[in-house]
Each structure stands twice: as structure tokens, then as C-alpha cells.
Design an enzyme around this catalytic site. Structure first.
Site, mmCIF file in Angstrom:
data_model
loop_
_atom_site.group_PDB
_atom_site.id
_atom_site.type_symbol
_atom_site.label_atom_id
_atom_site.label_comp_id
_atom_site.label_asym_id
_atom_site.label_seq_id
_atom_site.Cartn_x
_atom_site.Cartn_y
_atom_site.Cartn_z
ATOM 1 C CE LYS A 1 -3.499 2.668 2.738
ATOM 2 N NZ LYS A 1 -2.800 3.627 3.066
ATOM 3 C CE LYS B 1 -2.092 7.403 7.118
ATOM 4 N NZ LYS B 1 -1.854 5.908 6.633
#
Length: 163
Positions: A39, A108
């Protein structure tokens, strides 16, 4: 939503009925933890592709090529990506900026990719530059804004909300 899954085979087999109900696309990428790495890697690429596609579109537009026609050509060629095929047509060219993923979430993930590269002792100059660009965008783009809005930093006249 696509899932990249990290799990041992027997654990994945038990979880698969739930995962199948949650997503139409699932890719088992390895043992526990591998899904998180995949991811982060995917989102690092998406972060880079958004900026590089914005630069290509802005350059072509300044040279007189319409963004729509450029994307049509790019998507028929070797420069295509998720940014050119999905993000620009659905959320950038129309200035909708409503993909459902925020600047804060992408910042992030870009930060996590930078941290992972450092932990692995890797120097990734392009990824570092992209991380710097995403971090610098804090000055003009709030964490709550759509992540596709990063393109506005490339050419506010072309990509801005009021353009």
C-alpha cells in the site's frame, strides 16, 4: 476498492469470505505486513504520478495542446498511469477534486514510504523529491482537501478551482 493483502496462506483462507464481501479486487502480496508495504509503495507511486502528470499536462497546455487531447494521447502510449487514466479525467480536469482520499492521508503514506526507505538504507532521490513536494504543499493545501488538489501547485491557473 482494491486490497493488497499480507497474510499467511491459512489465515488468508479463513479471512477470504469477509475480504470478498469488502472488495472486488484482492491481491495477496505475501506474509503478514506485506500488504502495508505494498500500500505504501502504491501510494508513493500515485503521489509521484499525480505530480508528474500535472507537469506534463501543464507543459503541453502552455504549448497549445488541450489537456483532454494530451491525456488521450498519453493513455494510448507508454506514459499512462492511474493518474492519467483515472485521477485526471475524474477529479482534476473537471476541477471536482472529490476522489474521497485526502491530502492528509497521502502525506502520511508518502511519509511512511520515506521512513521505510530510510529504514532499509535506501536512497531514493525521486521519492525524496516527491516527499518534499507533498510536505511543502502544507503551506497552501489543508490536510482535509482532496489529494488530487496537489496538481494546483504545478499550475494554479490551469488546475485551480476558479480557473
Amino acid at each position: 476498492m482494491s486490497m493488497v493483502i499480507g497474510a499467511e496462506d491459512e489465515v488468508l483462507a479463513r479471512a477470504m469470505p469477509v475480504l470478498e464481501a469488502m472488495s472486488g479486487s484482492r491481491v495477496h502480496v505475501g506474509r503478514c505486513g506485506a500488504g502495508n508495504v505494498a500500500k505504501i509503495a502504491n501510494n508513493m507511486l500515485a503521489a509521484c504520478h499525480l505530480i508528474s502528470t500535472a507537469e506534463a499536462v501543464a507543459m503541453a497546455a502552455r504549448a497549445g495542446v488541450s489537456p483532454e487531447k494530451l491525456l488521450e494521447g498519453v493513455n494510448a502510449g507508454s506514459g499512462r498511469s492511474g493518474a492519467s487514466q483515472v485521477m485526471f479525467p475524474n477529479w482534476v480536469i473537471n476541477k471536482a477534486y472529490d476522489s474521497g482520499f485526502t491530502m492528509g492521508l497521502m502525506r502520511k503514506d508518502v511519509g511512511l514510504a520515506s521512513e521505510l526507505a530510510q529504514q532499509l538504507g535506501m536512497e531514493l532521490p525521486l521519492a525524496n523529491t516527491v516527499a518534499q513536494l507533498w510536505d511543502a504543499s502544507r503551506a497552501t493545501l489543508d490536510d482535509s482537501e482532496d489529494f488530487c488538489a496537489i496538481v494546483q501547485r504545478t499550475d494554479p491557473t490551469l488546475f485551480g478551482h476558479g480557473a
